[in-house]
Structure formats: C-alpha cells, structure tokens
Design an enzyme around this catalytic site. Structure first.
Site, PDB file in Angstrom:
ATOM      1  N   LYS A   1      18.450  -5.383-117.766  1.00 29.61           N
ATOM      2  CA  LYS A   1      17.375  -6.036-118.510  1.00 29.61           C
ATOM      3  C   LYS A   1      17.682  -6.081-119.998  1.00 29.61           C
ATOM      4  O   LYS A   1      17.517  -7.117-120.646  1.00 29.61           O
ATOM      5  CB  LYS A   1      16.056  -5.322-118.259  1.00 29.61           C
TER       6      LYS A   1
ATOM      7  N   THR B   1      20.658  -5.810-121.344  1.00 28.84           N
ATOM      8  CA  THR B   1      21.813  -6.699-121.447  1.00 28.84           C
ATOM      9  C   THR B   1      21.354  -8.157-121.494  1.00 28.84           C
ATOM     10  O   THR B   1      21.837  -8.957-122.308  1.00 28.84           O
ATOM     11  CB  THR B   1      22.736  -6.467-120.239  1.00 28.84           C
TER      12      THR B   1
ATOM     13  N   ARG C   1      13.432  -1.176-127.154  1.00 29.19           N
ATOM     14  CA  ARG C   1      12.980   0.207-127.248  1.00 29.19           C
ATOM     15  C   ARG C   1      14.114   1.156-127.633  1.00 29.19           C
ATOM     16  O   ARG C   1      15.265   0.934-127.257  1.00 29.19           O
ATOM     17  CB  ARG C   1      12.399   0.644-125.893  1.00 29.19           C
TER      18      ARG C   1
ATOM     19  N   LYS D   1      22.601   8.035-117.088  1.00 26.74           N
ATOM     20  CA  LYS D   1      22.326   6.611-117.219  1.00 26.74           C
ATOM     21  C   LYS D   1      23.106   5.969-118.363  1.00 26.74           C
ATOM     22  O   LYS D   1      23.433   4.792-118.332  1.00 26.74           O
ATOM     23  CB  LYS D   1      20.828   6.386-117.415  1.00 26.74           C
TER      24      LYS D   1
ATOM     25  N   ALA E   1       7.685   4.001-119.385  1.00 25.77           N
ATOM     26  CA  ALA E   1       6.904   2.942-118.755  1.00 25.77           C
ATOM     27  C   ALA E   1       6.154   3.451-117.536  1.00 25.77           C
ATOM     28  O   ALA E   1       5.272   2.773-117.027  1.00 25.77           O
ATOM     29  CB  ALA E   1       7.812   1.792-118.357  1.00 25.77           C
TER      30      ALA E   1
ATOM     31  N   PHE F   1      10.801  -1.520-116.798  1.00 21.16           N
ATOM     32  CA  PHE F   1      10.735  -1.667-115.340  1.00 21.16           C
ATOM     33  C   PHE F   1      10.400  -3.094-114.907  1.00 21.16           C
ATOM     34  O   PHE F   1      10.702  -4.046-115.619  1.00 21.16           O
ATOM     35  CB  PHE F   1       9.764  -0.645-114.742  1.00 21.16           C
TER      36      PHE F   1
ATOM     37  N   PHE G   1      27.290 -11.188-111.244  1.00 17.62           N
ATOM     38  CA  PHE G   1      28.393 -10.248-111.050  1.00 17.62           C
ATOM     39  C   PHE G   1      29.568 -10.994-110.435  1.00 17.62           C
ATOM     40  O   PHE G   1      29.374 -11.968-109.711  1.00 17.62           O
ATOM     41  CB  PHE G   1      27.951  -9.108-110.120  1.00 17.62           C
TER      42      PHE G   1
ATOM     43  N   TRP H   1      27.157 -10.694-119.975  1.00  9.76           N
ATOM     44  CA  TRP H   1      27.930  -9.452-120.008  1.00  9.76           C
ATOM     45  C   TRP H   1      29.400  -9.783-120.236  1.00  9.76           C
ATOM     46  O   TRP H   1      30.060  -9.187-121.067  1.00  9.76           O
ATOM     47  CB  TRP H   1      27.755  -8.676-118.688  1.00  9.76           C
TER      48      TRP H   1
END
Lengths: 584, 584
Positions: free
Chosen positions: A79, A81, A102, A113, A294, A322, A410, A438
């Site tokens: 998200k 990205t 954020r 992560k 969140a 989220f 991807f 990406w």
C-alpha cells in the site's frame, strides 16, 4: 535511474537517491513556501502548519486521494509502495503531486516487517531517518505518555503516604484513584513482549504502589491517535487534557488535567504538531505525520498533514491503515468527519497473490518457499479471491468516493490473471490499473496515474456511513452489517451495559472499531468474504482525549513481539562514513 | 540587557534573549566553520565532529578550563550558572570563549530541581529546547538501551521455547542466559519510582520469561557514559558492542555483540555523536553533549565536545558533575586520560551559604524559609565550612591544574564574609574571585574571567592521581586516602573477591568510583571534611562498554523519584504562539 530493485536492497536504492535529494534550503522554492515556514532538521525539515495554513487559507484545495487495500495477507499488498508510486506517476504526467503517510513504529522496523518505507523505485527517502525516529515524534509521544503514567503512579504513592492535610499543603486534593481501575499502560516503541504484563511498585513506600501494569507499543498510545486527529495546537492541548487515565473509587474519571500534567505533555509534544517532509525516490514531497495503530485507533496519517497537502499539491495522496473495512471506514466516518475535508478518489491496492490467498490459497510460512499457487497462473483461486476485492469496492462506493483498483504487479503474475481481475473490477463499476511502480517508479505507474486523474474529474456526492446523531450502538450495527457484511452484532452482557451508559454520556464521540485487519470478520482465519456470522463486542473502551468510543471485537495486540530472527541482527553502521546498512 | 533576574523567571529571560539568538545559518561565520559542518535542527544545530576535527587537526588547542565545586548541598552552588557566566565574562574581555555542558535529564526537569540551564543572566538558551529533549540524544540512548533489553529478553524467551535445532535454523546458538544474572535494567528518562522494582514476563510463553527487573533513569545508562567517553564513531560502535548484558550459566559474560544488537544500537545513536550547539544569554557558543550521572558514571560532558571546543575557542570551558572529589577526580583520571587532553585551570565554585552548611549550619527543608544562619552574616559557621573548600583546592592542586575559586555571590552575603573566604583561599595558593554573573551576566563575571585568564598563563605540570598500571584495588585506596581523605578502604568480602578477579581480567579498565556526592565520605550526612573514617566498598560493577570498573561505596539511586509537588504542574504551552511557559 530507475534502479534495479531485483539487484539492490531498498536501503541501497535510498542511498543512491539521497545523492540528489532536495536540501531543506531548496524546499521553499520547490513547494512555494516562505522561508520561515520551513524548519530544517538535519536533511529533513518540518513544515510550520500554523503559518502555512494561515497564509494559504483562501487557496482552493487540490484533489484528495486516499489509498486503501483489500484485506491484508501475510504476503503484503504494497500500500505504501503504491501510494508513493502513484505520486511518482502523477508527477510523470506533469501534475503537482505529493502526499502524507504514517510514521512507522520501530517495533516492526527492528523485528520482521521492516521499515514500511515502500520499496524498489517507489521508496520513501531518506530511508534511514524515516526508519530510525524521523524528527522525534514517536519519542515525544513516548515521553509525554510516560510522564502521564509517572504523574498517575507518583500521585497514588503520595496519596498513600500523606494525610489530607499534608496533601493540601501542596495544593493537592485526594483523588482516590482505584488501583484496579487504571485505564492506561506505559509505552515503549519496541517489540518488548516481556513488558506486556508486569507488576510494578515493588520495594518500599517510596517506590510506588504495588500493582499490575504493562507496556504497549507507543504508536498504540492515545496520544498518537490525538496527533493524527487534531486540527491545531489548541485542539492538541485540549485533547491531551481530556485523556482518562483511571477512575476513582466512586467511578469518576481521573483525567490528565486532574493530574495537572496535560500542559507538560503538550510542551513535550509541541514540535510534533508540524509534519516532517520527506521525498519519494523521484523527489516528490511526502509528509510523514502521525502513525496510530489502525486496529485500535484511527490508523491514518494526520489531518494537519492532509490540510497542508491539499493547499500545496494539485493531487494530495494519503494512506489509511489496512483494508477498506477498517482504514477507509475510519477515514470517512472519523477523519473526514472531523476535518471537514472531502475525498475524491480511493485507490484500492490488491495483488494477484493476495487475492489467491483470499480465494483459499495455502498458508504462507515465513522462511519456506512460496507455494506454486502463488507463483504460477491459477485462475480458479484468483477468481474466488476477487470477491474480497469486490467487497472493498462496495465499501468505497457507499461513500460516493470513486474507487480505482490498483493491481500492484508481480513478475509471476500472468496477463490472463490481470485480465480476469480487470474484468470483474470494471463490471463492478470501478476503474482498474495494473501498476509496476516497484520495478519502474513513476514510469511504471502511468496507467494508475491516468486512472486516478480521470476519476478525479467526476463529481463526488460524499456521504458518511451514518450520521453522528445516530446512537453509538446503532452505528456499530451499521458498520457490522454494511461494511463488514455481518448478519448482526452480538453484545456481550458487560459490554452492552457499558455501551448503553457510554452512548448517553458521550453522544458526540466517534465510533472507532477495534477489529482484526486480517479478515472482514472478527476471526483472522476467515479469508475472502465470510458469510453467516455475527460480530461479537467484548468490551468498549473510552479514549476521551481523542473522543473515541472503541468497541473491541476480539483480542487486540498492543505489543507486537520480537521474533527469533529479528531485523536488528542485520542493521549496522559504517563507522568511516556514518551510513546505516541493512535496513529493509 | 542584562535582564533583572529578581523580577523575571529564567524561562522569560530565555524568551527575551532568544529574540536575538544566532540562527543556524549564521553559525558557520560566527564559529569559523564550513557550511557543511553545521547541521540545523530547528533553532539549534549539530556540529559535524568528523569534518571539523579532520579539517582543524593541525590547529593548536585553546585553553582548557574545567568547572567543579565544593561538596554539593541542597542550597545549590550554581556550577552551570558559573560556567556560563565565566564564558560571558571571558567574552566581555574580548576573548573567543565557548564551552560544553551536559544535557539534563528530564527527571529533575519535571520534578523539583528544574532544568539545569544555569540561571539569571548566566543562562543557557533556548531554554525550552535545552530542557525538553534538545536534539534527541537522550531519546536515542533510551531507545538503543531498551532495544538491547528487548534483544536480551526476547532471546531468553526463544531459548526457552525452542530446541537447539530450531535455534540453529535461525542461525542462533543457545546462550544459556542466567535469569538471576542480568546486569542491565530498562531505562526511561523520567522520575518513575514505581518502575524501580518490577516483575516482568507475566502471561504465557509468548510474553517473555518471568523474572525480576527494573528501570533506571536514562542518563544512568552505560550508553550515556559511552557517549561522553568516545573519541569517534568507531570507538562508539566498538564500545556499544562490549557492553555486558548478563552472564550465562557458566559465568561467561553475554554482550550486546552476542545478542547481535550492537550494530542496530549504534544506528539509533549515530546522530548523537555530533554535539548540539546552544548559546549563553549573551550569545557565546556552548555545546550540549552527553549527560552521564556523576555518581555511577563519569559525570562529564563529552570528550568529542571538548575536542571541538578546544579547536574553535581560545578558552574552552567544560563542567564536571558534583564536587572535585567526584567530578574533578574523574575528569582527570578518566576523561583526560582517555582523551589525552590537558587542562589548564579548574574553577571551584562555592557559595557563602553552602560553606556555612559545611560549617555545621542547620538543615534546609524545602518549602520552609531559609534559616538566619544563611541569610545573615555568620563568620564562625563560614570559617568552619571553608575547610571543605580548602580540601577541594587540595584535590585540584594534586593534578598540577591551577585552581581558581569562584564565590558565586548572593545578595545576602556580606563583604566581611567574602573577605574571609578570599583570605583562606589565597593562603592555600589559589586565586579567588567574587562573581555576580547571575545578576549581571558577563559584566558581573569580569573578576572571575580575569583570574582565569591570569591562571591560564601559568605552565601546568599535569599529573594523574595514579598510573593506569596500578592495580585496581590499589587505585581505590589512593582515591580514598588522597582524594576523599579516608583512613583507608574496607572491602566487603564478596566485593574483595570480585575485585581481585576483575583487576586481573580487566587491567586497562578505568576506575569509576560510585559514591554519594553529598559528602567527601560515603555518608551523605557528613558535611565539611570528615575525619577518622574508612571507605566501605560493597560491590564492584563492570561497565565493559565504557571500560569502567565501578566500586560501589553505598546505595546509589538509579531512579530519582517524582515528588508530591513536581514541576510539571506548572509547565504549559501557549496555544496561540506555541511558547512553553513555566520551565525554571
């Protein structure tokens, strides 16, 4: 440029991109700001919200684009990205674009992560500062929050040790705090699971009152939610003073104002009200401001950041935590309601892999190679999983905001798979774009940018999901049925009793659902679109500072743990250059 | 200008002085620095130590002036005030003067003592930033220290839950940490007495190992001592990696390097290696860098700060914690030994009031009016108390450094009292100056400045109090007898056994006495110059990161408490202007 992210880790791309990163002294020219509206902090700067919003108060707002996602999976949807890639793509189309995201907690940064800085050529730079404390906002929240806990525990100790007369000599009245009715924990911005449940105040009478306590991660602090929500410094000061720390023996709330600590808390947080400016890897401006969880809080970057961005940019992109069931619902009903701002477009991020998991794909185990279901074409799984995406499109449409689905591509995706998703999305009345930000940065996000620009041309008939006049318990029912797709709500008896009292007492508080993000339901194991279930409400919390009533739909983790193979093992500093290596 | 400190609280003087405070962009010109050697942080800036020391490596050092004091009393002696006043006085005499002082802990700022920013016209500005976190060094230390504790406790949990094979899969060997041999506590920079003694790890097997633990104030962290001591980033990285966190079941030390967390700790602290620049109220440059506790750690501002100051200023003033028995002793035998720098002059600060207390004056009770002994002329009490001052002069002289006594004048002092002190001081072979910097700034400190300038003309035959080759236990004997005036040392049996092992194992570690600052002896109640006593050593700690062996001479408080009338009650923010009110 762009760099090859299949060959370079993110922190190295950031180092390369930083070589041409705009310096703080270039910011006024680049962003159309006055010199004294930009406050340098090392390679970054803060933006003086008060001066900027005052000067630009009559300038019309730009387009307001929110980025949300399908129900998150362990595979990650990208998200942040996508938010950054979209900004880069809009810039490639000649638009003045920027955003606000954020600030990440250090707990995941040092655990598994990673740093939440996006990735590849859709990266937030400088990654080191972004990942390791930025300009100190989370530290300020940690200190202000813990000062509140010091004020609470020291007061309890002194009320135990002193008579009413001795207290009166110090200008204090007895608050009679109930040691079993403490509403707050201490905070630390690390995955310190050993501090989740503790006993404090051992020792003698000068060492506090012995009682149960615990820590939570700083970004779960009510202060972080407040920072995201406030409109100005006055709002911050007042919100901090309303925080309920505990209850007395008669059941009355004890606030930070009662403890005479709210002013000092505001003093600690005073600079954090100004957003920090960072950049995409292609040098578009992105503010980083606030980072509330969140699940238990609002999960949005700050209202102040969005207010500034809408004045400075033609296209201002912001991100909600989220999926649309949580992030977008709170964006609309809490954040936009409080700010008065109206969004134009919501980008819903999905990946083929995550949709396959929602379609019933096998579990993903960290460290093991990904199952073939995810790396080879599998149309039946994907088709089944698309229903999750369609559900999120439905949530967005309910608000009148225009949905744009972004398939974050991807290399293992097939054209057939992309075609399938696109067909369903367009049937559902949403735009769809395949995006390769990406891999290629803004050049990879042109289709997404075009779809967003196009969607922004449409008029929005913006609607909340419920009016604020609706009683709290009824609102929960609306969210459960219309957003989550539940058959109804089941209030546990104690929660129901509490809810009835609270909805009378705090009719103007926002409704802030606390639910797992891993499912549309309260059960993280239920993927796709669960049917035939009822949402249980176990308890209701009061965040009086942020003006939230928080219905708890399940166990909420307030301290992420640190795993057996945490990221800090691989982080180090080059002592010749000062460069930080190994962030990801 | 100067302002009238009898009419204005310090925070208001600071606000006035801040109006003409040099901006970060003016710093290069003012200090003779290159633009890229100055890193702005809001109204402050950091100085890039690596670039500055590299560029100026051949420039001769300025004069090196240390400020110490008599044995502290509850009345306060005004050491920081005098350091700042001296710098202002030197500047009034046309000298290029500056300094480096310690960053204050937030614990006293929010409790009773206030902000340690000096006072009156000898004030450090901007007081708000100085008092509320500066540029984040203590936050960085707090986070890096607690990440070490997370690494420790998470590892203990995972070793409990996983087999050797499961650990090996993650590239981990079993460390077998002994849960009763944890050498470190968590840290928080607040007076959180309720966290002194805690039990952590309650809950289930994913919530850590249940054990005793505790917090201490961040400035007592070994990381803070390390920041004060290191010469460069390489030194920092290596020191962080040597920290002993616990012992295993065989008694072997477990270090941060064993936990693979030292690199990440260094990454968190990387910016803190560059000192932050503030100003006196008369706009002389004063760095603020490091703030280790002087009771358990070295109690000095940083070596890096002094190295920069000696290159930039003709007269560089630095400050040591507490009296000469602690602060100056560590300055000479630890700080200067490690840095290789040679001091010229030591200013010993005393007040007539504090000497009267050493002469047997009555106890001082907060909140009650001061006894007449302190507010009216009392030559007998004063004469008796002067022996404490003479003892400190003797300590300084032992090093070859030139002592200058500064009587920090109060309006209640009489001329006769000042004459009496001056006579004894001069008889003892030291210079003496009466100083009114609190009231008049630099103009009030001309006599002090002249005495210091004069003393700096003398050659110094600088001597350590003992050679580093001397065994640890013998060094403790030397310090006890020759510095404190004890008849000898009494090692408790367990401490003696430990000391014998440690002096073999770590012959090159510094000796870092941990003793109360409130007496030359180990008993805080003994004022003046105690006679006929023996120094007890209860335990010996190892700070392997900082390379300290720490003999404990008594109970050392690692967490100051928050009192029943703490300063945070009076701190607030003006929401219209953002100005912080009520700091003192």
């Amino acid at each position: 440029m762009p760099w090859d992210p299949t060959q370079m880790p993110d922190w190295q791309i950031s180092l390369e991109a930083e070589k041409n990163m705009p310096k703080p002294e270039e910011v006024p020219d680049r962003l159309g700001l006055e010199k004294d509206e930009v406050i340098p902090y090392g390679r970054l700067c803060r933006l003086d919200y008060m001066k900027i919003l005052q000067r630009l108060k009559d300038r019309p707002d730009g387009k307001y684009i929110e980025v949300t996602a399908v129900t998150p999976t362990p595979l990650g949807e990208g998200k942040t990205t996508t938010t950054l890639g979209l900004i880069e793509g809009l810039a490639k189309r000649g638009k003045n674009a920027g955003g606000c995201i954020r600030q990440p907690s250090s707990a995941p940064t040092f655990n598994i992560k990673g740093t939440a800085a996006g990735g590849g050529n859709a990266l937030l730079i400088p990654m080191t500062e972004f990942s390791l404390g930025l300009t100190g906002d989370i530290n300020n929240i940690t200190n202000a929050h813990n000062l509140m806990m010091v004020a609470l525990t020291a007061r309890m100790q002194h009320e135990t040790n002193y008579t009413d007369e001795e207290l009166a000599k110090r200008g204090l009245r007895r608050l009679n705090i109930h040691p079993k009715k403490i509403e707050q924990r201490w905070v630390m911005d690390l995955g310190a699971q050993a501090l989740r449940n503790i006993v404090i105040g051992l020792g003698n009478e000068m060492d506090g009152v012995t009682m149960q306590s615990g820590f939570m991660v700083s970004v779960a602090s009510e202060l972080m939610a407040i920072l995201a929500m406030v409109r100005d410094l006055k709002d911050l000061r007042e919100s901090l003073g309303r925080i309920i720390v505990a209850y007395d023996r008669q059941g009355n709330p004890i606030t930070t104002e009662d403890l005479e600590v709210a002013g000092a808390m505001c003093a600690i947080m005073r600079e954090s009200i100004n957003p920090t400016l960072c950049w995409t890897a292609e040098y578009q401006p992105v503010m980083v401001h606030a980072g509330p969880f969140a699940n238990i809080a609002v999960g949005q970057s700050s209202i102040i950041g969005d207010r500034i961005g809408l004045k400075l940019f033609e296209y201002h992109c912001t991100e909600s935590g989220f999926g649309a069931d949580i992030g977008f619902e709170k964006f609309v009903n809490v954040k936009c309601r409080h700010s008065g701002l109206k969004p134009n477009v919501s980008v819903i991020v999905a990946t083929v892999r995550s949709l396959k998991m929602h379609g019933g794909g096998p579990a993903v185990v960290p460290g093991r190679p990904l199952d073939e279901a995810y790396t080879k074409e599998n149309l039946p799984l994907l088709e089944k999983g698309i229903e999750n995406l369609l559900h999120h499109i439905g949530i967005v449409k309910k608000s009148g905001v225009k949905p744009v689905v972004c398939i974050n591509a991807f290399p293992t995706d097939t054209e057939e798979e992309h075609r399938l998703v696109r067909r369903y999305v367009e049937q559902a009345g949403a735009r769809c774009a395949i995006s390769n930000h990406w891999r290629y940065g803004g050049d990879g996000a042109l289709e997404l940018a075009d779809a967003v620009i196009d969607a922004c041309r449409e008029e929005v008939d913006f609607k909340f999901f419920y009016p604020l006049e609706m009683p709290f318990m009824q609102r929960v029912e609306v969210i459960a049925r219309e957003v989550y797709g539940a058959d109804g709500v089941q209030w546990l008896p104690a929660a129901e009793a509490k809810a009835k009292v609270l909805q009378e007492k705090y009719p103007d508080f926002y409704t802030m659902m606390a639910k797992t993000h891993l499912s549309l339901s309260h059960d993280p194991n239920l993927k796709g679109v669960p049917k035939g279930w009822t949402l249980p409400i176990r308890d209701v919390l009061v965040f009086a500072g942020a003006k939230f009533l928080v219905p708890l739909c399940g166990e909420i983790r307030l301290v992420p743990g640190t795993s057996s193979d945490p990221a800090f093992r691989r982080i180090d500093v080059d002592v010749e250059t000062g460069v930080v290596k190994g962030l990801f």
